[in-house]
Design a protein around this motif. Structure first.
Motif, PDB file in Angstrom:
ATOM      1  N   LEU A  85      -7.904  17.666 -29.640  1.00 36.06           N
ATOM      2  CA  LEU A  85      -7.278  18.439 -28.402  1.00 36.06           C
ATOM      3  C   LEU A  85      -6.521  19.731 -28.973  1.00 36.06           C
ATOM      4  O   LEU A  85      -5.924  19.764 -30.140  1.00 36.06           O
ATOM      5  CB  LEU A  85      -6.046  17.839 -27.576  1.00 36.06           C
ATOM      6  N   ARG A  86      -6.900  20.941 -28.419  1.00 37.54           N
ATOM      7  CA  ARG A  86      -6.166  22.332 -28.974  1.00 37.54           C
ATOM      8  C   ARG A  86      -5.578  23.116 -27.834  1.00 37.54           C
ATOM      9  O   ARG A  86      -6.285  23.014 -26.770  1.00 37.54           O
ATOM     10  CB  ARG A  86      -7.492  22.902 -29.792  1.00 37.54           C
ATOM     11  N   VAL A  87      -4.828  23.787 -28.124  1.00 34.30           N
ATOM     12  CA  VAL A  87      -4.155  24.585 -27.284  1.00 34.30           C
ATOM     13  C   VAL A  87      -4.439  26.134 -27.717  1.00 34.30           C
ATOM     14  O   VAL A  87      -4.231  26.357 -28.835  1.00 34.30           O
ATOM     15  CB  VAL A  87      -2.361  24.239 -27.041  1.00 34.30           C
ATOM     16  N   GLU A  88      -5.082  26.912 -26.977  1.00 33.36           N
ATOM     17  CA  GLU A  88      -5.435  28.241 -27.409  1.00 33.36           C
ATOM     18  C   GLU A  88      -5.183  29.293 -26.176  1.00 33.36           C
ATOM     19  O   GLU A  88      -4.452  28.880 -25.133  1.00 33.36           O
ATOM     20  CB  GLU A  88      -7.145  28.138 -27.315  1.00 33.36           C
ATOM     21  N   TYR A  89      -5.662  30.656 -26.556  1.00 29.09           N
ATOM     22  CA  TYR A  89      -5.246  31.741 -25.582  1.00 29.09           C
ATOM     23  C   TYR A  89      -6.270  32.829 -25.906  1.00 29.09           C
ATOM     24  O   TYR A  89      -6.873  32.623 -27.103  1.00 29.09           O
ATOM     25  CB  TYR A  89      -3.902  32.378 -25.974  1.00 29.09           C
ATOM     26  N   ASN A  90      -6.931  33.322 -24.744  1.00 30.46           N
ATOM     27  CA  ASN A  90      -7.714  34.527 -24.807  1.00 30.46           C
ATOM     28  C   ASN A  90      -7.213  35.283 -23.675  1.00 30.46           C
ATOM     29  O   ASN A  90      -6.672  35.214 -22.695  1.00 30.46           O
ATOM     30  CB  ASN A  90      -9.249  34.129 -24.760  1.00 30.46           C
TER      31      ASN A  90
ATOM     32  N   PHE B 217      -4.670  27.827 -22.435  1.00 28.50           N
ATOM     33  CA  PHE B 217      -5.622  26.707 -21.822  1.00 28.50           C
ATOM     34  C   PHE B 217      -5.492  25.544 -22.941  1.00 28.50           C
ATOM     35  O   PHE B 217      -5.208  25.658 -24.150  1.00 28.50           O
ATOM     36  CB  PHE B 217      -6.905  26.938 -21.428  1.00 28.50           C
ATOM     37  N   ILE B 218      -5.718  24.301 -22.627  1.00 25.54           N
ATOM     38  CA  ILE B 218      -5.876  23.200 -23.253  1.00 25.54           C
ATOM     39  C   ILE B 218      -7.260  22.990 -23.289  1.00 25.54           C
ATOM     40  O   ILE B 218      -7.817  22.687 -22.606  1.00 25.54           O
ATOM     41  CB  ILE B 218      -5.038  21.725 -22.568  1.00 25.54           C
TER      42      ILE B 218
ATOM     43  N   VAL C  92      -8.446  12.814 -20.193  1.00 21.03           N
ATOM     44  CA  VAL C  92      -7.350  13.736 -19.978  1.00 21.03           C
ATOM     45  C   VAL C  92      -6.465  13.016 -19.094  1.00 21.03           C
ATOM     46  O   VAL C  92      -6.970  12.444 -18.030  1.00 21.03           O
ATOM     47  CB  VAL C  92      -7.747  15.083 -19.331  1.00 21.03           C
ATOM     48  N   PRO C  93      -5.116  13.230 -18.837  1.00 18.43           N
ATOM     49  CA  PRO C  93      -3.897  12.795 -17.868  1.00 18.43           C
ATOM     50  C   PRO C  93      -4.172  13.311 -16.678  1.00 18.43           C
ATOM     51  O   PRO C  93      -5.126  14.490 -16.559  1.00 18.43           O
ATOM     52  CB  PRO C  93      -2.559  13.342 -18.194  1.00 18.43           C
ATOM     53  N   ALA C  94      -3.806  12.721 -15.418  1.00 17.18           N
ATOM     54  CA  ALA C  94      -3.741  13.118 -14.141  1.00 17.18           C
ATOM     55  C   ALA C  94      -3.265  14.474 -13.914  1.00 17.18           C
ATOM     56  O   ALA C  94      -3.703  15.302 -12.954  1.00 17.18           O
ATOM     57  CB  ALA C  94      -3.451  12.254 -13.325  1.00 17.18           C
ATOM     58  N   ASP C  95      -2.229  14.909 -14.603  1.00 19.99           N
ATOM     59  CA  ASP C  95      -1.617  16.334 -14.378  1.00 19.99           C
ATOM     60  C   ASP C  95      -2.356  17.457 -15.009  1.00 19.99           C
ATOM     61  O   ASP C  95      -1.667  18.482 -14.784  1.00 19.99           O
ATOM     62  CB  ASP C  95      -0.305  16.303 -14.720  1.00 19.99           C
ATOM     63  N   TYR C  96      -3.277  17.312 -15.636  1.00 17.62           N
ATOM     64  CA  TYR C  96      -4.198  18.419 -16.174  1.00 17.62           C
ATOM     65  C   TYR C  96      -5.298  18.844 -15.067  1.00 17.62           C
ATOM     66  O   TYR C  96      -5.743  18.196 -14.273  1.00 17.62           O
ATOM     67  CB  TYR C  96      -5.255  17.860 -17.252  1.00 17.62           C
ATOM     68  N   ARG C  97      -5.178  20.228 -15.090  1.00 20.21           N
ATOM     69  CA  ARG C  97      -6.021  20.981 -13.888  1.00 20.21           C
ATOM     70  C   ARG C  97      -7.079  21.688 -14.622  1.00 20.21           C
ATOM     71  O   ARG C  97      -6.950  22.407 -15.507  1.00 20.21           O
ATOM     72  CB  ARG C  97      -5.091  21.900 -12.908  1.00 20.21           C
ATOM     73  N   ARG C  98      -8.203  21.398 -14.424  1.00 21.81           N
ATOM     74  CA  ARG C  98      -9.468  22.227 -14.957  1.00 21.81           C
ATOM     75  C   ARG C  98      -9.357  23.548 -14.516  1.00 21.81           C
ATOM     76  O   ARG C  98      -9.551  24.076 -13.389  1.00 21.81           O
ATOM     77  CB  ARG C  98     -10.910  21.583 -14.361  1.00 21.81           C
ATOM     78  N   ARG C  99      -9.449  24.249 -15.669  1.00 22.21           N
ATOM     79  CA  ARG C  99      -9.540  25.942 -15.568  1.00 22.21           C
ATOM     80  C   ARG C  99     -10.947  26.373 -15.665  1.00 22.21           C
ATOM     81  O   ARG C  99     -11.463  27.246 -15.308  1.00 22.21           O
ATOM     82  CB  ARG C  99      -8.571  26.704 -16.710  1.00 22.21           C
TER      83      ARG C  99
ATOM     84  N   GLU D 110     -14.381  21.349 -22.159  1.00 23.31           N
ATOM     85  CA  GLU D 110     -13.605  21.585 -20.851  1.00 23.31           C
ATOM     86  C   GLU D 110     -12.251  22.243 -21.251  1.00 23.31           C
ATOM     87  O   GLU D 110     -11.517  21.817 -22.076  1.00 23.31           O
ATOM     88  CB  GLU D 110     -13.232  20.303 -20.072  1.00 23.31           C
ATOM     89  N   ARG D 111     -11.655  23.102 -20.284  1.00 29.03           N
ATOM     90  CA  ARG D 111     -10.423  23.629 -20.583  1.00 29.03           C
ATOM     91  C   ARG D 111      -9.667  23.434 -19.250  1.00 29.03           C
ATOM     92  O   ARG D 111      -9.754  23.526 -18.235  1.00 29.03           O
ATOM     93  CB  ARG D 111     -10.789  25.284 -20.718  1.00 29.03           C
TER      94      ARG D 111
END
Length: 866
Positions: A459-464, A470-471, A481-488, A495-496
């Motif tokens: 798992l990686r936490v990134e930015y553009n 995003f994760i 992935v946990p339930a509190d993750y929202r697909r972006r 998947e982000r």
């Protein structure tokens, strides 16, 4: 496009040649005819947009605007700058835009667009207004320094004063547009409607701008012409600068009688600041300019181009130069403090305009301690001029502290880049930057926590910039992935996602970034406003530093070239021993110095001698020594006593003005006429080869009459170089005339120039020897010498000047002709006269004229018909 057309419609009437640079993101775009014009002038690629009605389009990058502006202004264009007024990322619809400035040649303030060693002056002319204002009124403004000056001059002095000020742009009433073009000296002439030149409105503008109840303190209340011109200048600057009115200093009323008169021809002939050679070359200014700062070079230019008639100021400069010449340690102390200084004068002007850049303010911050060192060094001098500069140079302590506290040690080039204001200057800015700059720590911590919580090792936490924060999880681990993750975003292999915690932090970080940029802009604008309170003091300090720099330059040159202090005397006349040309002496290994004595009883020197013998150099050296002395410099001579001089006037060289319909001889006569009208008994006049552009007798007659006028009636101090040896006889009939000559000797058919000026007339001109040196073919040289011998022999036998148009072979005959021969000769002479009288030269083609000339020669030699 609606915005563009609305802005352009409001400008095109007043500025018909304006080009509008319209900000769109990172480019300034031009449209329609502007795009076509900028493509022609700058070579910018021309494209188009729109299919139904294609719109020509050409743009220049935002970051390189200054280089394009410089080229457009040099081409004589007015340029309107239209800026975006909002953020294109947050605005809905068209971004609001506004005209923020109009750039013209006389309203430049950017250092990149201005010559570093010269000013760009804006000048306004008002013609005579009747008995109350019988003279021309001149008002000049230098936006980069705020210098605001006015004077009234007679019409015959107008062109000379314009040449002295050397404006880049001249404002004139539309009714005198054509006359102004003739005397503009290369400046852009901008005609304005006559109502812009209104004395009452001008007086009101001056009182309003300078917050004064009365203009009596400036002594211009009763000068309607100056009030009209000053009003035109202020109105034009207000229109072109839109909201950012520059710092303008109080109006100074100058008297033209303060300065030695130097007309445009004299400035050109003496090569004060520009070389006569098309490819450039050394000038007086470039030779003596060793200044360490650009403002020092501009000060020195002003001294050279505006020498003083009254001796008090030049004498003070002489004493200061003398102290520096004799004290090399003091020179080095002053120079060490001057070297790091930026262009304080122009920085102060840009502070007043609100356009100063962060690096310029940082340069000012670093320069203030140097000003303090310069002040201490100047205080230790004994010269009144140097000592008086010390208190003016002392920098304001409050300004120094403010800049030290407000700016980062190395601020960014532009405010747009951020990183200009120091963290310590604002607690809010420090907090926002902390939030912005510690994103990496937060993301690292969040990534470690999420790996542990989810058990997903990759798992990686990134930015553009597109997606934001995003994760990122590989497709194979997406089911963990946990339930509190929202697909972006879904990509091919990953998947982000975003979590409420990450989204909340992202909002806060982006807001911090935007708020820090906005806050930094607000803080910087406030800093510039606070600095504007010290603009006047900074301007005065820059003048004092420039004056010291110019004096140092003169002292360094005087010491290196062994110049001496001149004597400015109340006694009439000029006496120089060992005069040298300040520019030529640096170009040759051994310079032959000469004396010059122009005093009552010896006011005009007729100078004879060969071409290339040094007559022009000798004359120019005398004029330049007088000019340098009155500018405050030491001079290249063993000694020099300079009496009162009101003008230096020159007529040197041969040139034409074909565009103006003037031949070489007409230009020569126009310049001679100007000298005869302007010269007085206190003028120094240089006349070189007057009368050579016409026939021998015409030229000789004119030269003799002009020389006698200068010597007997005007009684000016005149150096009169000529090849008319008959003029040497003037010394016998005119008590004020003396003869000198430039020595040369001829050996084995070759001439050797000695460059020595001796008393008495020359024996010959050595013209054929000079032609040989120039590479004229030997057969031509031999024929010329043969013809010369015949002409000289005939002149000796007849006692008259030879007829240069008769046959060299038609000399004395061996036997006297009989009566019949005399009758035949008389008839032939009458016939030749009749043939010549019958000619109509204006109706002849060049070929016909040549044929008729050959026929006349044949008739003169005894032929039958012409």
């Amino acid at each position: 496009m609606q915005q563009f057309l609305e802005i352009r419609r409001g400008l095109v009437k007043q500025y018909p040649n304006i080009i509008l640079l319209y900000r769109m993101g990172d480019f300034y775009e031009t449209f329609f005819e502007d795009a076509v014009e900028i493509n022609r002038l700058l070579g910018i690629t021309l494209t188009s947009r729109g299919k139904t009605v294609p719109v020509p389009l050409a743009g220049v990058p935002y970051m390189t605007l200054d280089s394009y502006l410089a080229r457009l202004v040099k081409a004589g264009k007015a340029v309107g700058i239209v800026e975006q007024q909002g953020d294109s990322t947050t605005n809905k619809g068209a971004v609001p835009r506004k005209l923020v400035r109009i750039v013209t040649p006389g309203t430049l303030t950017e250092s990149e667009l201005l010559p570093s060693k010269a000013d760009a002056a804006l000048l306004a002319l008002e013609p005579p207004l009747g008995k109350k204002a019988p003279e021309w009124s001149i008002v000049s403004l230098v936006l980069s320094s705020g210098a605001f000056k006015a004077m009234s001059v007679a019409e015959e002095e107008l062109a000379g004063e314009i040449a002295r000020i050397a404006p880049k742009e001249i404002l004139v009433p539309d009714s005198i547009r054509e006359k102004a073009q003739a005397i503009a000296s290369g400046a852009l002439v901008t005609p304005l409607p006559d109502w812009h030149f209104d004395p009452e409105h001008g007086a009101e503008q001056l009182r309003h701008h300078f917050q004064m109840e009365s203009l009596d303190a400036w002594a211009v209340s009763e000068k309607p012409g100056i009030l009209a011109a000053a009003g035109a200048v202020l109105g034009y600057v207000s229109q072109t600068q839109i909201e950012s009115m520059p710092h303008i200093r109080p109006l100074v009323l100058e008297e033209s009688s303060r300065f030695v008169g130097l007309d445009a021809a004299t400035r050109r002939n003496l090569e004060l600041t520009e070389s006569l050679r098309s490819g450039g070359g050394p000038t007086l200014l470039s030779t003596i300019d060793h200044c360490l700062t650009a403002m020092g070079s501009r000060m020195l230019r002003g001294w050279i181009t505006q020498p003083m008639r009254a001796p008090e100021v030049p004498r003070e400069r002489h004493r200061a130069v003398g102290e520096l010449v004799g004290d090399s340690e003091k020179c080095e102390e002053l120079a060490a403090a001057l070297r790091p200084l930026p262009d304080l004068e122009r920085i102060a002007s840009r502070i007043a305009l609100g356009s100063v850049r962060p690096r310029e303010l940082a340069g000012l911050r670093d320069a203030l301690p140097q000003l303090s060192k310069l002040s201490k060094a100047a205080a230790g001098c004994s010269s009144g001029l140097l000592k008086a500069a010390a208190p003016v140079l002392e920098p304001p302590q409050e300004l120094s502290e403010t800049l030290e506290r407000a700016l980062l040690p190395e601020p960014a080039v532009t405010l747009r880049d951020g990183e200009v204001i120091a963290d310590a200057f604002s607690d809010e800015l420090r907090q926002l930057r902390s939030l912005r700059d510690h994103a990496g720590d937060f993301l690292t911590e969040l990534e470690a926590r999420e790996k542990q919580r989810t058990g997903i090792p990759n798992l990686r936490v990134e930015y553009n910039r597109v997606t934001g924060y995003f994760i990122e999880v590989t497709r194979g681990q997406a089911d963990r992935v946990p339930a509190d993750y929202r697909r972006r975003q879904t990509l091919k292999n990953v998947e982000r996602f975003v979590t409420p915690e990450l989204k909340g932090w992202e909002d806060k970080a982006i807001a911090a970034r935007e708020r820090s940029v906005q806050l930094e802009r607000e803080l910087y604008e406030g800093l510039v406003r606070s600095c504007s309170a010290w603009v006047e003091r900074l301007t005065e300090a820059s003048e004092a530093a420039a004056s010291i720099d110019a004096l140092l330059s003169l002292a360094r040159h005087a010491r290196d070239m062994e110049w001496t202090e001149p004597e400015l005397s109340g006694q009439s006349g000029i006496v120089i021993r060992g005069a040298r040309h300040p520019v030529v002496e640096k170009a040759i290994e051994h310079y032959v110095a000469n004396d010059c004595e122009l005093v009552p009883g010896r006011r005009l020197l007729v100078i004879t001698g060969p071409n290339m013998g040094g007559k022009s150099t000798y004359m120019r050296s005398v004029a330049l020594i007088a000019l340098l002395a009155l500018a405050g410099s030491w001079v290249p001579a063993q000694s020099a006593r300079i009496g009162p001089i009101d003008r230096i006037l020159t007529r040197i060289g041969a040139s034409d003005d074909l565009a103006g319909g003037k031949s070489t001889f007409m230009v020569e006569m126009v310049e001679a006429a100007a000298i005869l009208h302007q010269a007085s008994s206190r003028s120094l006049v240089l006349m070189d080869e007057i009368g050579r552009g016409t026939s021998t007798f015409d030229g000789l007659s004119l030269a003799a009459a002009i020389a006698r006028e200068l010597a007997d009636r005007i009684r000016s101090y005149t150096l009169f170089a000529t090849h008319f040896f008959e003029l040497t006889q003037l010394s016998q009939s005119c008590a004020e005339v003396a003869n000198v000559h430039v020595r040369a000797i001829q050996s084995s058919g070759r001439v050797v120039f000695l460059h020595e000026v001796r008393e008495g007339p020359a024996s010959q001109s050595y013209g054929i020897a000079v032609a040989q040196l120039a590479g004229v073919p030997q057969r031509v040289i031999r024929e010329a010498r043969s013809t010369l011998r015949e002409l000289e022999e005939r002149s000796r036998l007849s006692g008259d000047q030879p007829d240069l148009f008769s046959s060299p072979g038609a000399g004395a005959q061996d036997e006297a002709p009989d009566d019949e021969g005399e009758d035949a000769e008389a008839q032939a002479a009458l016939r030749l006269r009749d043939e010549i009288a019958a000619l109509d030269p204006d109706s002849l083609t060049p070929r016909d004229a040549l044929a008729r000339l050959y026929a006349l020669i044949e008739l003169a030699r005894g032929g039958k018909s012409a």
